[in-house]
Write a protein that holds these residues in place. Structure first.
Motif, PDB file in Angstrom:
ATOM      1  N   VAL A   1       0.811  -1.216   0.000  1.00  0.00           N
ATOM      2  CA  VAL A   1       0.000   0.000   0.000  1.00  0.00           C
ATOM      3  C   VAL A   1       0.844   1.266   0.000  1.00  0.00           C
ATOM      4  CG1 VAL A   1      -1.927  -1.118   1.159  1.00  0.00           C
ATOM      5  CG2 VAL A   1      -0.161  -0.007   2.526  1.00  0.00           C
ATOM      6  N   TYR A   2       2.156   1.113  -0.053  1.00  0.00           N
ATOM      7  CA  TYR A   2       3.041   2.271   0.037  1.00  0.00           C
ATOM      8  C   TYR A   2       3.362   2.821  -1.347  1.00  0.00           C
ATOM      9  CZ  TYR A   2       3.432   0.201   4.596  1.00  0.00           C
ATOM     10  OH  TYR A   2       3.136  -0.352   5.817  1.00  0.00           O
ATOM     11  N   ASP A   3       3.435   4.142  -1.434  1.00  0.00           N
ATOM     12  CA  ASP A   3       3.706   4.817  -2.699  1.00  0.00           C
ATOM     13  C   ASP A   3       5.204   5.037  -2.872  1.00  0.00           C
ATOM     14  OD1 ASP A   3       0.988   5.074  -3.365  1.00  0.00           O
ATOM     15  OD2 ASP A   3       0.795   6.871  -2.126  1.00  0.00           O
ATOM     16  N   GLU A   4       5.590   5.349  -4.108  1.00  0.00           N
ATOM     17  CA  GLU A   4       6.976   5.687  -4.404  1.00  0.00           C
ATOM     18  C   GLU A   4       7.413   6.845  -3.508  1.00  0.00           C
ATOM     19  OE1 GLU A   4       9.315   4.395  -6.481  1.00  0.00           O
ATOM     20  OE2 GLU A   4       7.919   2.764  -6.864  1.00  0.00           O
ATOM     21  N   GLY A   5       8.611   6.762  -2.986  1.00  0.00           N
ATOM     22  CA  GLY A   5       9.133   7.823  -2.128  1.00  0.00           C
ATOM     23  C   GLY A   5       8.847   7.594  -0.657  1.00  0.00           C
ATOM     24  N   ASP A   6       7.932   6.709  -0.330  1.00  0.00           N
ATOM     25  CA  ASP A   6       7.631   6.393   1.063  1.00  0.00           C
ATOM     26  C   ASP A   6       8.785   5.570   1.627  1.00  0.00           C
ATOM     27  OD1 ASP A   6       6.453   4.614   3.279  1.00  0.00           O
ATOM     28  OD2 ASP A   6       4.870   6.115   2.954  1.00  0.00           O
ATOM     29  N   ALA A   7       9.148   5.804   2.875  1.00  0.00           N
ATOM     30  CA  ALA A   7      10.290   5.118   3.484  1.00  0.00           C
ATOM     31  C   ALA A   7      10.063   3.608   3.537  1.00  0.00           C
ATOM     32  CB  ALA A   7      10.547   5.660   4.885  1.00  0.00           C
ATOM     33  N   LEU A   8       8.840   3.178   3.839  1.00  0.00           N
ATOM     34  CA  LEU A   8       8.574   1.747   3.899  1.00  0.00           C
ATOM     35  C   LEU A   8       8.598   1.118   2.507  1.00  0.00           C
ATOM     36  CD1 LEU A   8       5.825   1.610   6.650  1.00  0.00           C
ATOM     37  CD2 LEU A   8       8.204   0.895   6.825  1.00  0.00           C
ATOM     38  N   ASN A   9       8.171   1.861   1.509  1.00  0.00           N
ATOM     39  CA  ASN A   9       8.235   1.370   0.137  1.00  0.00           C
ATOM     40  C   ASN A   9       9.691   1.160  -0.273  1.00  0.00           C
ATOM     41  OD1 ASN A   9       6.806   0.758  -2.415  1.00  0.00           O
ATOM     42  ND2 ASN A   9       8.050   2.464  -3.166  1.00  0.00           N
ATOM     43  N   ASP A  10      10.545   2.110   0.093  1.00  0.00           N
ATOM     44  CA  ASP A  10      11.965   1.985  -0.222  1.00  0.00           C
ATOM     45  C   ASP A  10      12.585   0.780   0.492  1.00  0.00           C
ATOM     46  OD1 ASP A  10      11.663   4.250  -1.747  1.00  0.00           O
ATOM     47  OD2 ASP A  10      12.477   5.609  -0.214  1.00  0.00           O
ATOM     48  N   LEU A  11      12.182   0.552   1.739  1.00  0.00           N
ATOM     49  CA  LEU A  11      12.691  -0.586   2.499  1.00  0.00           C
ATOM     50  C   LEU A  11      12.250  -1.901   1.856  1.00  0.00           C
ATOM     51  CD1 LEU A  11      14.217  -1.534   5.031  1.00  0.00           C
ATOM     52  CD2 LEU A  11      12.031  -1.474   6.235  1.00  0.00           C
ATOM     53  N   ILE A  12      10.996  -1.974   1.437  1.00  0.00           N
ATOM     54  CA  ILE A  12      10.508  -3.184   0.769  1.00  0.00           C
ATOM     55  C   ILE A  12      11.287  -3.411  -0.519  1.00  0.00           C
ATOM     56  CG2 ILE A  12       8.528  -4.206  -0.418  1.00  0.00           C
ATOM     57  CD1 ILE A  12       6.752  -2.829   1.691  1.00  0.00           C
ATOM     58  N   ASN A  13      11.536  -2.334  -1.271  1.00  0.00           N
ATOM     59  CA  ASN A  13      12.296  -2.463  -2.515  1.00  0.00           C
ATOM     60  C   ASN A  13      13.705  -3.003  -2.248  1.00  0.00           C
ATOM     61  OD1 ASN A  13      10.339  -1.709  -4.371  1.00  0.00           O
ATOM     62  ND2 ASN A  13      10.808   0.467  -4.155  1.00  0.00           N
TER      63      ASN A  13
ATOM     64  N   ILE B   1      13.684 -17.753  -8.215  1.00  0.00           N
ATOM     65  CA  ILE B   1      12.401 -17.067  -8.041  1.00  0.00           C
ATOM     66  C   ILE B   1      12.650 -15.568  -8.114  1.00  0.00           C
ATOM     67  CG2 ILE B   1      10.480 -16.677  -6.444  1.00  0.00           C
ATOM     68  CD1 ILE B   1      11.172 -19.401  -5.203  1.00  0.00           C
ATOM     69  N   THR B   2      11.751 -14.861  -8.764  1.00  0.00           N
ATOM     70  CA  THR B   2      11.855 -13.418  -8.875  1.00  0.00           C
ATOM     71  C   THR B   2      10.640 -12.791  -8.208  1.00  0.00           C
ATOM     72  OG1 THR B   2      12.986 -13.642 -10.985  1.00  0.00           O
ATOM     73  CG2 THR B   2      12.063 -11.481 -10.476  1.00  0.00           C
ATOM     74  N   VAL B   3      10.868 -11.778  -7.383  1.00  0.00           N
ATOM     75  CA  VAL B   3       9.772 -11.054  -6.746  1.00  0.00           C
ATOM     76  C   VAL B   3       9.636  -9.712  -7.456  1.00  0.00           C
ATOM     77  CG1 VAL B   3       8.943  -9.976  -4.617  1.00  0.00           C
ATOM     78  CG2 VAL B   3      10.081 -12.191  -4.529  1.00  0.00           C
ATOM     79  N   GLU B   4       8.402  -9.362  -7.799  1.00  0.00           N
ATOM     80  CA  GLU B   4       8.090  -8.086  -8.404  1.00  0.00           C
ATOM     81  C   GLU B   4       7.255  -7.306  -7.405  1.00  0.00           C
ATOM     82  OE1 GLU B   4       5.737  -6.374 -12.315  1.00  0.00           O
ATOM     83  OE2 GLU B   4       5.557  -8.472 -11.789  1.00  0.00           O
ATOM     84  N   HIS B   5       7.749  -6.151  -6.990  1.00  0.00           N
ATOM     85  CA  HIS B   5       7.054  -5.344  -5.987  1.00  0.00           C
ATOM     86  C   HIS B   5       6.239  -4.261  -6.690  1.00  0.00           C
ATOM     87  CE1 HIS B   5       7.181  -1.973  -2.835  1.00  0.00           C
ATOM     88  NE2 HIS B   5       6.173  -2.756  -2.551  1.00  0.00           N
ATOM     89  N   LEU B   6       4.952  -4.268  -6.456  1.00  0.00           N
ATOM     90  CA  LEU B   6       4.076  -3.220  -6.967  1.00  0.00           C
ATOM     91  C   LEU B   6       3.513  -2.473  -5.778  1.00  0.00           C
ATOM     92  CD1 LEU B   6       2.123  -5.223  -9.677  1.00  0.00           C
ATOM     93  CD2 LEU B   6       4.123  -3.788  -9.973  1.00  0.00           C
ATOM     94  N   GLY B   7       3.887  -1.239  -5.651  1.00  0.00           N
ATOM     95  CA  GLY B   7       3.419  -0.475  -4.506  1.00  0.00           C
ATOM     96  C   GLY B   7       3.143   0.951  -4.861  1.00  0.00           C
TER      97      GLY B   7
END
Length: 107
Positions: A75-87, A101-107
């Motif tokens: 649920v995190y948008d680009e630029g969000d600290a948690l989004n960056d951590l997930i990336n 296995i490849t993980v694709e993160h869509l946030g």
């Protein structure tokens, strides 16, 4: 007998029934003697502490997972600290997993 008298009699019977039910007597339970003779009890002992062991690793699961892509939505948008951590975690996983296995993160 008129309808009014019948109505009042039924209402009184209902109120009396509810009152007697609500105030109904309950039987008091007799206290039980649950005493324990402490002289017969053993002192608790401490269980030995076991060192954790590593789980056995399956060498071959019988499946080929290479080429599998997992899409992870957040649920995190680009630029969000948690989004960056997930990336960062996704990038680390994609670089280090041995199963292809490849993980694709869509946030």
């Amino acid at each position: 007998m008129s309808k009014r008298v019948l109505y009042i009699a039924m209402l009184l019977a209902l109120v009396l029934g509810l009152t007697l039910t609500a105030c109904g007597g309950t039987t008091a339970e007799e206290p039980t003697n649950n005493t324990t003779n402490t002289a017969d009890m053993e002192e608790p002992t401490e269980a030995p502490v076991e060192e954790p062991t590593e789980a056995p690793v399956e060498e071959d699961m019988g499946m080929d997972l290479s080429g599998t892509t997992v899409t992870f939505w957040s649920v995190y948008d680009e630029g969000d600290a948690l989004n960056d951590l997930i990336n960062e975690y996704v990038t680390e996983f994609n670089a280090s997993n041995e199963y292809g296995i490849t993980v694709e993160h869509l946030g």
